[in-house]
Design a protein around this motif. Sequence first.
Motif, mmCIF file in Angstrom:
data_model
loop_
_atom_site.group_PDB
_atom_site.id
_atom_site.type_symbol
_atom_site.label_atom_id
_atom_site.label_comp_id
_atom_site.label_asym_id
_atom_site.label_seq_id
_atom_site.Cartn_x
_atom_site.Cartn_y
_atom_site.Cartn_z
ATOM 1 N N ALA A 98 -63.202 68.378 139.608
ATOM 2 C CA ALA A 98 -62.512 69.041 140.808
ATOM 3 C C ALA A 98 -61.520 69.094 141.004
ATOM 4 C CB ALA A 98 -63.211 68.622 141.521
ATOM 5 N N PHE A 106 -59.709 64.173 139.855
ATOM 6 C CA PHE A 106 -60.619 63.583 141.348
ATOM 7 C C PHE A 106 -61.774 64.033 140.905
ATOM 8 C CE2 PHE A 106 -57.128 63.534 143.738
ATOM 9 C CZ PHE A 106 -56.549 62.657 145.024
ATOM 10 N N THR A 108 -66.359 65.305 140.909
ATOM 11 C CA THR A 108 -67.136 65.457 142.152
ATOM 12 C C THR A 108 -68.228 64.650 140.605
ATOM 13 O OG1 THR A 108 -65.982 67.330 142.412
ATOM 14 C CG2 THR A 108 -68.484 67.215 142.836
ATOM 15 N N ASP A 119 -66.947 63.892 146.240
ATOM 16 C CA ASP A 119 -65.397 63.630 145.110
ATOM 17 C C ASP A 119 -65.074 62.432 145.043
ATOM 18 O OD1 ASP A 119 -65.670 66.634 144.814
ATOM 19 O OD2 ASP A 119 -64.163 66.631 146.537
#
Length: 131
Positions: A98, A106, A108, A119
């Motif tokens: 992400a 991060f 998802t 996340d």
Amino acid sequence: RTAPFGAFVTVTAPDSDAAADGLVHITAIKDGFVEDVNDEVSEGDEVQVRIQSVDVFGGKMSLTMKSEDGAPAAARAPADLSAFEGIPSDQWLTGKVARTAPFGAFVTVTAPDSDATADGLVHITAIKDGF
């Protein structure tokens, strides 16, 4: 115009035609983290700002787009992670990055046999063996 560190905004004084440019620093664009100024504002956008400081001699004006000073950042609702309970730690999930940060990425992920997504942080030390 925008820059990696913020956005320059032309403001007009109330009840006057006097105008000046000021800087909205990246940390003053909104409550919370801003990774890329261009994701929040674009050249030509009309935005609401408040004056933080004016340096008449230096020709600088600091602006903010954030809520009033001292106001807490809007709290995010807790994520429902119940679909991820019981997934063994040795099971691999496919995810989509992400965003990245200096300390990691991060990602998802979607829970198996579900449409639930969340996340999660992959810390930089967990991205590859031997880091």
